[in-house]
Design an enzyme around this catalytic site. Structure first.
Site, PDB file in Angstrom:
ATOM      1  CB  SER A  70     -31.215  33.071  53.639  1.00 42.83           C
ATOM      2  OG  SER A  70     -30.755  32.927  54.970  1.00 42.83           O
ATOM      3  CG  HIS A  77     -34.427  36.132  54.007  1.00 39.90           C
ATOM      4  ND1 HIS A  77     -35.749  36.513  54.137  1.00 39.90           N
ATOM      5  CD2 HIS A  77     -34.235  35.181  54.947  1.00 39.90           C
ATOM      6  CE1 HIS A  77     -36.328  35.810  55.092  1.00 39.90           C
ATOM      7  NE2 HIS A  77     -35.429  34.990  55.622  1.00 39.90           N
ATOM      8  CG  ASP A  87     -32.873  33.858  58.099  1.00 44.72           C
ATOM      9  OD1 ASP A  87     -34.102  34.011  58.060  1.00 44.72           O
ATOM     10  OD2 ASP A  87     -32.210  33.340  57.181  1.00 44.72           O
ATOM     11  CG  MET A  90     -32.532  32.741  63.920  1.00 43.51           C
ATOM     12  SD  MET A  90     -31.979  31.082  63.538  1.00 43.51           S
ATOM     13  CE  MET A  90     -32.274  31.021  61.764  1.00 43.51           C
ATOM     14  CG  HIS A  99     -37.505  35.497  58.811  1.00 40.84           C
ATOM     15  ND1 HIS A  99     -37.211  34.234  58.348  1.00 40.84           N
ATOM     16  CD2 HIS A  99     -38.562  35.337  59.655  1.00 40.84           C
ATOM     17  CE1 HIS A  99     -38.037  33.353  58.891  1.00 40.84           C
ATOM     18  NE2 HIS A  99     -38.856  33.994  59.688  1.00 40.84           N
ATOM     19  CG  MET A 136     -37.284  33.276  62.646  1.00 36.39           C
ATOM     20  SD  MET A 136     -36.122  32.251  61.722  1.00 36.39           S
ATOM     21  CE  MET A 136     -35.079  33.514  61.018  1.00 36.39           C
ATOM     22  CG  MET A 169     -41.385  30.031  58.375  1.00 31.16           C
ATOM     23  SD  MET A 169     -39.880  30.737  57.646  1.00 31.16           S
ATOM     24  CE  MET A 169     -38.699  29.402  57.867  1.00 31.16           C
ATOM     25  N   GLY A 198     -35.135  28.104  62.204  1.00 32.63           N
ATOM     26  CA  GLY A 198     -34.025  27.938  63.158  1.00 32.63           C
ATOM     27  C   GLY A 198     -32.713  27.587  62.494  1.00 32.63           C
ATOM     28  CG  PHE A 199     -31.161  24.859  62.659  1.00 33.70           C
ATOM     29  CD1 PHE A 199     -29.990  25.146  63.351  1.00 33.70           C
ATOM     30  CD2 PHE A 199     -32.292  24.475  63.366  1.00 33.70           C
ATOM     31  CE1 PHE A 199     -29.952  25.042  64.733  1.00 33.70           C
ATOM     32  CE2 PHE A 199     -32.261  24.371  64.757  1.00 33.70           C
ATOM     33  CZ  PHE A 199     -31.086  24.653  65.446  1.00 33.70           C
ATOM     34  N   GLY A 200     -30.479  26.714  58.592  1.00 27.56           N
ATOM     35  CA  GLY A 200     -30.412  26.629  57.143  1.00 27.56           C
ATOM     36  C   GLY A 200     -30.205  25.168  56.751  1.00 27.56           C
ATOM     37  N   GLY A 201     -30.363  24.900  55.468  1.00 26.30           N
ATOM     38  CA  GLY A 201     -30.031  23.584  54.935  1.00 26.30           C
ATOM     39  C   GLY A 201     -30.978  22.452  55.313  1.00 26.30           C
ATOM     40  CG  ASP A 203     -37.104  31.455  54.857  1.00 23.50           C
ATOM     41  OD1 ASP A 203     -36.152  30.769  54.484  1.00 23.50           O
ATOM     42  OD2 ASP A 203     -37.048  32.260  55.811  1.00 23.50           O
ATOM     43  N   GLY A 204     -37.174  28.248  53.107  1.00 18.38           N
ATOM     44  CA  GLY A 204     -36.773  26.973  53.690  1.00 18.38           C
ATOM     45  C   GLY A 204     -36.736  25.839  52.689  1.00 18.38           C
TER      46      GLY A 204
END
Ligand code: DX5
Ligand code: ZN
Length: 259
Positions: free
Chosen positions: A42, A67, A69, A71, A100, A102, A171, A176-179, A209-210
């Site tokens: 990602s 990937h 993202d 948003m 993806h 979102m 998911m 909404g956020f990485g990490g 993912d995640g």
């Protein structure tokens, strides 16, 4: 999209593999398993000032899908990128771009992302009032169509679309956020999807993912995930090539232990 084989990975695996449902996966040829498991870094965690170079490093480490993202600050509490970045990425890599979405009202933007070069487009079940129509719209642009479920959304909500999707994205964090930290309570959904696919002979692939990293990759693969999205674990620290390689190796050896 770019057409032809751009939708597929650069390895020899077709984008939609016929999973030998009746067969015990542990008895599969390891070469086949290698093609069943793919890494989709990602770019959310990449250095956007050096995006092409970062994607190149991850590709050298075995990544076969990128990937992306998207948003909108409404469906998720964060804002990222739009079609212009997808267009630039399209020129920077041969790998399929897995977008993806979102976003609220994805129908409004599907054509833009497809024209910008998206090869795979996934939409959230929770964001689509007319999910069947939206998935048909993705397919009408010759993109692979994926459906995504949040951690709080059950697999059962997808029962009427599983026969028409190319992939299902589970998911394993709230989007909404990485990490973020992996949510183990999502594992049963990967298992259930694999079961449903085997029972009904569907062809979708299972993406996760995640929170995927060296500590979680084996369990998601054993649960049935085949396309592994990882942001922080690939781009967060160290070298993206080495990180990608280590993740893929761990995933592929876990796939041999699937029961
Ligand atoms: C989260 C995004 C993910 C994210 C994953 O909303 O959909 O793709 O980048 O990041 P990691 O792998 O860091 O959890
Ligand atoms: Zn994502």
């Amino acid at each position: 999209m770019t057409g032809g084989d751009a939708r597929l990975s650069t390895n020899t695996a077709p984008a939609v593999l016929e999973f030998p449902a009746a067969q015990n996966p542990t008895s599969l040829d390891p070469d086949l398993i290698e093609h069943l498991i793919e890494l989709a870094p990602s770019i959310l965690s990449a250095d956007f000032a050096h995006l092409a170079e970062q994607v190149e490093r991850a590709t050298a480490g075995g990544a076969s899908i990128v990937h992306v993202d998207i948003m909108d600050g409404h469906f998720v509490p964060n804002l990222t990128i739009g079609p212009p970045v997808v267009k630039s990425l399209r020129r920077a890599t041969q790998l399929p771009l897995d977008c993806h979405l979102m976003i609220e009202n994805p129908d409004q933007f599907i054509a833009d992302f497809a024209e910008a070069g998206a090869d795979w487009i996934s939409v959230h079940q929770e964001a689509c009032r007319h999910l069947n129509r939206t998935l048909h719209l993705v397919k009408s642009h010759e993109c692979l169509a994926g459906v995504v479920i949040n951690p709080a959304t059950p697999v059962e909500t997808l029962s009427e679309v599983l026969d028409m999707v190319d992939y299902v994205l589970v998911m394993s964090v709230n989007p909404g956020f990485g990490g973020q930290k992996f949510i183990p309570g999502t594992l049963h959904k990967m298992r259930r999807l694999a079961e449903i696919r085997a029972e009904r002979g569907y062809r979708f692939r299972i993406e996760v993912d995640g929170g995927i990293g060296m500590d979680t990759v084996a369990e998601v693969v054993r649960a049935g995930a085949e396309i592994l999205v990882a942001g922080n674990a690939v781009f967060g620290k160290g070298d993206a090539q080495a990180n990608a390689q280590a993740l893929l190796e761990a995933a592929r050896s876990a796939s041999l232990q699937r029961v």
